[in-house]
Each structure stands twice: as structure tokens, then as C-alpha cells.
Write a protein that holds these residues in place. Structure first.
Motif, PDB file in Angstrom:
ATOM      1  N   GLN A 145      10.176   2.396  12.649  1.00 22.31           N
ATOM      2  CA  GLN A 145       8.941   3.082  12.246  1.00 22.31           C
ATOM      3  C   GLN A 145       9.241   4.412  11.574  1.00 22.31           C
ATOM      4  OE1 GLN A 145       7.026   3.026  16.158  1.00 22.31           O
ATOM      5  NE2 GLN A 145       5.381   1.768  15.303  1.00 22.31           N
ATOM      6  N   GLN A 146      10.184   5.131  12.128  1.00 26.53           N
ATOM      7  CA  GLN A 146      10.545   6.432  11.558  1.00 26.53           C
ATOM      8  C   GLN A 146      11.122   6.282  10.146  1.00 26.53           C
ATOM      9  OE1 GLN A 146      13.213   7.782  14.639  1.00 26.53           O
ATOM     10  NE2 GLN A 146      11.611   8.906  15.725  1.00 26.53           N
ATOM     11  N   CYS A 147      11.947   5.272   9.958  1.00 29.76           N
ATOM     12  CA  CYS A 147      12.505   5.025   8.619  1.00 29.76           C
ATOM     13  C   CYS A 147      11.406   4.700   7.621  1.00 29.76           C
ATOM     14  CB  CYS A 147      13.514   3.881   8.674  1.00 29.76           C
ATOM     15  SG  CYS A 147      15.043   4.248   9.559  1.00 29.76           S
ATOM     16  N   MET A 148      10.440   3.907   8.045  1.00 27.27           N
ATOM     17  CA  MET A 148       9.359   3.490   7.155  1.00 27.27           C
ATOM     18  C   MET A 148       8.480   4.667   6.755  1.00 27.27           C
ATOM     19  SD  MET A 148       8.543  -0.018   9.238  1.00 27.27           S
ATOM     20  CE  MET A 148       7.008  -0.419   8.428  1.00 27.27           C
ATOM     21  N   VAL A 149       8.166   5.502   7.715  1.00 22.94           N
ATOM     22  CA  VAL A 149       7.317   6.650   7.429  1.00 22.94           C
ATOM     23  C   VAL A 149       8.018   7.645   6.516  1.00 22.94           C
ATOM     24  CG1 VAL A 149       6.171   8.660   8.446  1.00 22.94           C
ATOM     25  CG2 VAL A 149       5.981   6.427   9.548  1.00 22.94           C
ATOM     26  N   ALA A 150       9.334   7.818   6.740  1.00 26.47           N
ATOM     27  CA  ALA A 150      10.101   8.778   5.944  1.00 26.47           C
ATOM     28  C   ALA A 150      10.563   8.192   4.599  1.00 26.47           C
ATOM     29  CB  ALA A 150      11.307   9.264   6.739  1.00 26.47           C
ATOM     30  N   GLY A 151      10.322   6.917   4.400  1.00 24.11           N
ATOM     31  CA  GLY A 151      10.755   6.286   3.154  1.00 24.11           C
ATOM     32  C   GLY A 151      12.259   6.124   3.059  1.00 24.11           C
ATOM     33  N   ARG A 152      12.914   6.035   4.212  1.00 27.88           N
ATOM     34  CA  ARG A 152      14.368   5.853   4.234  1.00 27.88           C
ATOM     35  C   ARG A 152      14.675   4.356   4.239  1.00 27.88           C
ATOM     36  NH1 ARG A 152      14.473   8.660   9.209  1.00 27.88           N
ATOM     37  NH2 ARG A 152      16.270   7.361   9.770  1.00 27.88           N
ATOM     38  N   TRP A 153      14.524   3.749   3.076  1.00 28.76           N
ATOM     39  CA  TRP A 153      14.594   2.290   2.987  1.00 28.76           C
ATOM     40  C   TRP A 153      16.020   1.770   3.158  1.00 28.76           C
ATOM     41  CZ3 TRP A 153      10.000   1.043   3.930  1.00 28.76           C
ATOM     42  CH2 TRP A 153       8.927   1.763   3.384  1.00 28.76           C
ATOM     43  N   LEU A 154      17.001   2.515   2.720  1.00 28.28           N
ATOM     44  CA  LEU A 154      18.389   2.099   2.905  1.00 28.28           C
ATOM     45  C   LEU A 154      18.750   2.085   4.390  1.00 28.28           C
ATOM     46  CD1 LEU A 154      21.138   1.305   1.733  1.00 28.28           C
ATOM     47  CD2 LEU A 154      21.648   3.756   1.461  1.00 28.28           C
ATOM     48  N   ASP A 155      18.294   3.120   5.113  1.00 30.14           N
ATOM     49  CA  ASP A 155      18.542   3.165   6.561  1.00 30.14           C
ATOM     50  C   ASP A 155      17.832   2.017   7.269  1.00 30.14           C
ATOM     51  OD1 ASP A 155      20.069   5.429   6.249  1.00 30.14           O
ATOM     52  OD2 ASP A 155      18.439   6.828   6.714  1.00 30.14           O
ATOM     53  N   LEU A 156      16.621   1.708   6.800  1.00 28.34           N
ATOM     54  CA  LEU A 156      15.871   0.611   7.413  1.00 28.34           C
ATOM     55  C   LEU A 156      16.578  -0.722   7.161  1.00 28.34           C
ATOM     56  CD1 LEU A 156      13.405  -0.437   8.916  1.00 28.34           C
ATOM     57  CD2 LEU A 156      12.180  -0.533   6.719  1.00 28.34           C
ATOM     58  N   ALA A 157      17.075  -0.913   5.939  1.00 28.90           N
ATOM     59  CA  ALA A 157      17.801  -2.150   5.631  1.00 28.90           C
ATOM     60  C   ALA A 157      19.029  -2.289   6.518  1.00 28.90           C
ATOM     61  CB  ALA A 157      18.209  -2.155   4.155  1.00 28.90           C
ATOM     62  N   SER A 158      19.747  -1.188   6.701  1.00 32.40           N
ATOM     63  CA  SER A 158      20.935  -1.203   7.557  1.00 32.40           C
ATOM     64  C   SER A 158      20.569  -1.563   8.993  1.00 32.40           C
ATOM     65  CB  SER A 158      21.616   0.163   7.502  1.00 32.40           C
ATOM     66  OG  SER A 158      22.759   0.186   8.335  1.00 32.40           O
ATOM     67  N   LEU A 159      19.478  -0.975   9.486  1.00 36.26           N
ATOM     68  CA  LEU A 159      19.018  -1.249  10.849  1.00 36.26           C
ATOM     69  C   LEU A 159      18.645  -2.719  11.007  1.00 36.26           C
ATOM     70  CD1 LEU A 159      18.042  -0.233  13.672  1.00 36.26           C
ATOM     71  CD2 LEU A 159      15.806   0.169  12.609  1.00 36.26           C
ATOM     72  N   MET A 160      17.895  -3.254  10.045  1.00 38.54           N
ATOM     73  CA  MET A 160      17.438  -4.641  10.132  1.00 38.54           C
ATOM     74  C   MET A 160      18.613  -5.618  10.047  1.00 38.54           C
ATOM     75  SD  MET A 160      14.030  -4.311   7.736  1.00 38.54           S
ATOM     76  CE  MET A 160      13.411  -5.965   8.014  1.00 38.54           C
ATOM     77  N   LEU A 161      19.585  -5.295   9.218  1.00 39.05           N
ATOM     78  CA  LEU A 161      20.734  -6.184   9.056  1.00 39.05           C
ATOM     79  C   LEU A 161      21.607  -6.217  10.304  1.00 39.05           C
ATOM     80  CD1 LEU A 161      21.717  -5.349   5.380  1.00 39.05           C
ATOM     81  CD2 LEU A 161      20.977  -7.582   6.222  1.00 39.05           C
ATOM     82  N   THR A 162      21.676  -5.104  11.029  1.00 40.75           N
ATOM     83  CA  THR A 162      22.476  -5.052  12.249  1.00 40.75           C
ATOM     84  C   THR A 162      21.989  -6.081  13.255  1.00 40.75           C
ATOM     85  OG1 THR A 162      22.925  -2.699  11.961  1.00 40.75           O
ATOM     86  CG2 THR A 162      23.220  -3.602  14.168  1.00 40.75           C
ATOM     87  N   SER A 163      20.685  -6.211  13.350  1.00 43.81           N
ATOM     88  CA  SER A 163      20.114  -7.183  14.284  1.00 43.81           C
ATOM     89  C   SER A 163      20.122  -8.588  13.708  1.00 43.81           C
ATOM     90  CB  SER A 163      18.668  -6.784  14.642  1.00 43.81           C
ATOM     91  OG  SER A 163      18.640  -5.505  15.235  1.00 43.81           O
ATOM     92  N   ALA A 164      19.731  -8.695  12.439  1.00 47.25           N
ATOM     93  CA  ALA A 164      19.609 -10.020  11.827  1.00 47.25           C
ATOM     94  C   ALA A 164      20.947 -10.732  11.755  1.00 47.25           C
ATOM     95  CB  ALA A 164      19.005  -9.886  10.437  1.00 47.25           C
ATOM     96  N   ASP A 165      22.017  -9.977  11.543  1.00 47.80           N
ATOM     97  CA  ASP A 165      23.348 -10.573  11.426  1.00 47.80           C
ATOM     98  C   ASP A 165      23.765 -11.265  12.721  1.00 47.80           C
ATOM     99  OD1 ASP A 165      25.785 -11.000   9.935  1.00 47.80           O
ATOM    100  OD2 ASP A 165      26.707  -9.565  11.298  1.00 47.80           O
ATOM    101  N   LEU A 166      23.280 -10.761  13.848  1.00 53.97           N
ATOM    102  CA  LEU A 166      23.661 -11.310  15.148  1.00 53.97           C
ATOM    103  C   LEU A 166      22.953 -12.621  15.473  1.00 53.97           C
ATOM    104  CD1 LEU A 166      23.634  -7.986  17.228  1.00 53.97           C
ATOM    105  CD2 LEU A 166      25.643  -9.249  16.438  1.00 53.97           C
ATOM    106  N   VAL A 167      21.837 -12.879  14.804  1.00 57.56           N
ATOM    107  CA  VAL A 167      21.028 -14.043  15.186  1.00 57.56           C
ATOM    108  C   VAL A 167      21.166 -15.199  14.193  1.00 57.56           C
ATOM    109  CG1 VAL A 167      19.363 -12.609  16.393  1.00 57.56           C
ATOM    110  CG2 VAL A 167      18.981 -13.158  13.981  1.00 57.56           C
ATOM    111  N   PHE A 168      22.131 -15.127  13.286  1.00 55.09           N
ATOM    112  CA  PHE A 168      22.273 -16.172  12.273  1.00 55.09           C
ATOM    113  C   PHE A 168      22.502 -17.536  12.917  1.00 55.09           C
ATOM    114  CE2 PHE A 168      22.361 -15.100   7.770  1.00 55.09           C
ATOM    115  CZ  PHE A 168      22.406 -16.357   7.192  1.00 55.09           C
ATOM    116  N   SER A 169      23.240 -17.549  14.021  1.00 55.91           N
ATOM    117  CA  SER A 169      23.535 -18.817  14.683  1.00 55.91           C
ATOM    118  C   SER A 169      22.495 -19.196  15.733  1.00 55.91           C
ATOM    119  CB  SER A 169      24.915 -18.756  15.338  1.00 55.91           C
ATOM    120  OG  SER A 169      24.949 -17.710  16.292  1.00 55.91           O
ATOM    121  N   LYS A 170      21.531 -18.303  15.969  1.00 63.93           N
ATOM    122  CA  LYS A 170      20.560 -18.547  17.036  1.00 63.93           C
ATOM    123  C   LYS A 170      19.153 -18.843  16.514  1.00 63.93           C
ATOM    124  CE  LYS A 170      22.938 -15.405  20.240  1.00 63.93           C
ATOM    125  NZ  LYS A 170      22.775 -14.220  21.123  1.00 63.93           N
TER     126      LYS A 170
END
Length: 410
Positions: free
Chosen positions: A45-70
Motif C-alpha cells: 500500500q505504501q509503495c502504491m501511494v508513493a508511486g514507487r512502482w519499481l519497489d512494488l514490482a520487486s515486492l510482488m515478484l519476491t512472493s510470486a516467485d515462490l508460488v510458481f510450483s504451487k
């Protein structure tokens, strides 16, 4: 104290963060999982409000990468569609490029796991990008993924659009070299079109024109590979490799000079020259994976083409027999093979035992061939001019005769 700015739970990015976080921490138990999920959602939420889209992408990828097999492929496609769409939110093309690099690097890290899906995600990312270099970067990553994931068939159709892509990307020579060589490698892996692979190899070698000896040296191995592909391919009879600096450098190279000599034989000489070469270099021919019998067959056709280029256009059976080193009853067979391969247009005069050639393919098309073509065009132009002048003169004569006949009638 952390201040949380209210953001709708329906926001796709936040939904993805929550969904992937819950799956990632599912095995840890609710006591551990809930605080972690909440913390990740707050950070998102903080990334979205601040417009820190690169940080948000990094955050989302950290989680998404772990669930590729699940996660199912359908859910994974939805997750990465949301992540890829972040590149549209940034007002900075540089930031969008960094996000594209981050996303594509994550996607290509495990190419053997759902490679077709990963390629589909890469194509989606490509289409969302506005910056030309960002698109080029993602396309190159997709090429590597196709090779490493052993799914080249999914990217081969895009090669038909390479010329328009190059116009759009406006990339430099070094990037062009990387592109052409990568495409050639994909086609080689696909084993579907040796001619297409050869075409992109020659495009790669052509980028070295005007370079110094040091830079030309970088292309030696690929120059050898290109020559071997030309010699091996049974239905390829014409190329312009001899004039390319990247290939010509091999002529004086201690290791590769014989390979250049072999190319020269195939493009400018006849079967007897190849047989002499093989007698002196049999181990080399075999070592490069060339089949002697196949080389003989190809050289027979190319020798026949050379005979057909004679200015008289008439080739006696006896000459064909001696040049191709075949029996009497095989002469017409090889002529038919050349016709079938569209190497020559001719008529077979069995009574007089002569082949009358009206057209033959040029094995190379250099300065001499251009000069010959220019002479032929000049001759044709002169002939057409003479025909037009004759027609006009006859027309004037006819008109005058008709006029006199009219006066006599009156």
C-alpha cells in the motif's frame, strides 16, 4: 508509527500481494503467517501511494516467485499479468525499463519449469512496453528462454517480423549481432529450417563489414559455422560469403584456411577440385561432420550449373559425363536433378546428345555478375528500341499508302 493510507481491497496489485503471501506462508501456521501477510500488504500500500512502482514490482515478484510450483497456470498468468501491468503506471521510461529487466529476469530464472507459460508472460510484458529498447531487451530474454526451455517453436513465428522490429527498435550494431546470432541459434535448435538459420548467420557476419582485424576475429567461429552450414545443406547453391570480410579473413588463417578453400571450391570450381581437396583433407572433412558422398552429389549439381553458364548455351553429354564423373546413362538423370532443383532451365536434345541451357543459377553474385547483367539489360534495351522504331516506321508507311489510295479513289 506506520501510517496506513486506505486502499481498496479490490486493487489488483494488492490482491496479488495478499494471494501470493498467503500461499508463501501457508505452511508456517496462522500465528506466523497472518502478521507476515499483513506486513507485506501494508508495504505494498505504501509503495502504491508513493508511486514507487519499481519497489512494488520487486515486492510482488519476491512472493510470486515462490508460488510458481504451487499455483495453477491460469492463476499464475493472472498474477503476472497484474505484475507486468505495473510498467504502464510509471511516468519514467527508465523506471519502466528497470521493471522490465526485473520481471523478465525473474521469469527466465527457471526456464525448464512451465517454459511455454513463461514465454507467454514475456510476450505480454513486451506488448505493454512503450520504450523501444525495453522491448528489445525483453525480446532477447524471450529468445534465451525459448532455447533454454527447449520450446523454440513458440518464438520462431516472430522471426518473420524481424525487419519491422529492427526498424522499431533502432538498435546499434552490437545489439544487432547479438540478435541475429541468437535467432540463428534458436533456428538451429528447432532443426526446422537450415536456410533460415543460415540467413541470420549471414546477417550476423555482414555486421562486421568495415571492422578492424581484432573485431573481425570475434566472428571467426561463426564464419566457419556458416560455411559448414552452406556446404551441408543439400538444396542451397548460392551465397555471397566470399566477399564478406568476416569470412575472407579465414583465407590466411593458419587453422581455418582449408575451410575457406572448401567454400571457394563449392562456389567457383568443379567436382575435380573438390575431389583433390578431399584427397588431401579427408580427416578434416570428416571431422567437421561433412559427408563425402553428399558433398560429391552437391558438387555435381554445382558443376553442372557452371557448365550451363557457357555463353553458347549448349553442353554436350560427353562434357557433362567427364565433368560430373558419371556413366553415360546417368547424364540425363543429373540434368533432371538440376532442373528439379531449379538450377537450370534447358532442353535435352537426345538425338544430338546435347543439353541446350536457356538459364542457369549463379553460384555467386558479385561485381562480374552485375556487369554481365548490365550488358544483357543494355542489349535487351537496344533490341526493344529497334523493334519500336521498326513498328513506327511500318506504321508511317502504312498511313502514307492508305492516304494515296484515298486520293486515287476520289
Amino acid at each position: 508509527m506506520t501510517t496506513v493510507v486506505p486502499t481498496s481491497e479490490e486493487d489488483p496489485a494488492l490482491s496479488v500481494v495478499r494471494f501470493t503471501a498467503e500461499i508463501s506462508w501457508a505452511d508456517a501456521g496462522p500465528e506466523v503467517a497472518e502478521p507476515q501477510v499483513t506486513s507485506l500488504c501494508i508495504e505494498a500500500q505504501q509503495c502504491m501511494v508513493a508511486g514507487r512502482w519499481l519497489d512494488l514490482a520487486s515486492l510482488m515478484l519476491t512472493s510470486a516467485d515462490l508460488v510458481f510450483s504451487k499455483t495453477s497456470e491460469k492463476d499464475l498468468e493472472c498474477i503476472f499479468t497484474v505484475i507486468c501491468n505495473l510498467v504502464k503506471k510509471s511516468d519514467s521510461l527508465d523506471e519502466a525499463l528497470e521493471m522490465a529487466k526485473l520481471i523478465s529476469t525473474k521469469i527466465t530464472q527457471q526456464p525448464n519449469d512451465k517454459p511455454a507459460l513463461r514465454l507467454k508472460i514475456m510476450f505480454n510484458l513486451y506488448n505493454l512496453l512503450e520504450n523501444s529498447y525495453s522491448r528489445f531487451f525483453v525480446y532477447m530474454k524471450a529468445l534465451s528462454l525459448a532455447v533454454d526451455g527447449k520450446v523454440p517453436e513458440h518464438i520462431v513465428p516472430s522471426f518473420k517480423k524481424i525487419d519491422s522490429f529492427l526498424s522499431e527498435w533502432n538498435i546499434g550494431v552490437q545489439d544487432q549481432r547479438e540478435l541475429f546470432l541468437s535467432i540463428s541459434n534458436v533456428l538451429k535448435e528447432n532443426k526446422s529450417s537450415p536456410k533460415e538459420s543460415f540467413k541470420f548467420l549471414t546477417k550476423y557476419l555482414a555486421t562486421f563489414s568495415g571492422e578492424d582485424a581484432s573485431t573481425l576475429g570475434e566472428a571467426k567461429e561463426e564464419a566457419v559455422r556458416t560455411i559448414l552450414e552452406f556446404v551441408k545443406t543439400p538444396d542451397m547453391f548460392q551465397c555471397d560469403l566470399l566477399d564478406m570480410p568476416a569470412v575472407a579473413q579465414l583465407e590466411k588463417d593458419a587453422k581455418y584456411a582449408p575451410i575457406y578453400q572448401l567454400l571457394k571450391i563449392f562456389l567457383t570450381q568443379r567436382l575435380d577440385a573438390y575431389l583433390d581437396f578431399h584427397a588431401a583433407n579427408a580427416n578434416l572433412v570428416k571431422g567437421y561432420g561433412l559427408v563425402h558422398e553428399d558433398c560429391i552429389a552437391k558438387m555435381r549439381l554445382m558443376s553442372l550449373v557452371d557448365l550451363g553458364s557457357d555463353i553458347s548455351g549448349q553442353v554436350p553429354y560427353a562434357l557433362i559425363k567427364d565433368t560430373l564423373q558419371v556413366n553415360d546413362d546417368e547424364v540425363e538423370l543429373w540434368v533432371v536433378k538440376a532442373i528439379t532443383a531449379k538450377l537450370i532451365d534447358c532442353k535435352i536434345d537426345q538425338m544430338n546428345e546435347v543439353v541446350i541451357v536457356s538459364r542457369s543459377t549463379e553460384r555467386v553474385f558479385g561485381l562480374h555478375q552485375w556487369e554481365t547483367l548490365r550488358t544483357k539489360l543494355a542489349t535487351w534495351r537496344g533490341n526493344i528500341t529497334n523493334i519500336i522504331n521498326t513498328i513506327q516506321a511500318n506504321k508511317v508507311t502504312d498511313d502514307g499508302t492508305q492516304g494515296l489510295q484515298g486520293l486515287m479513289i476520289r
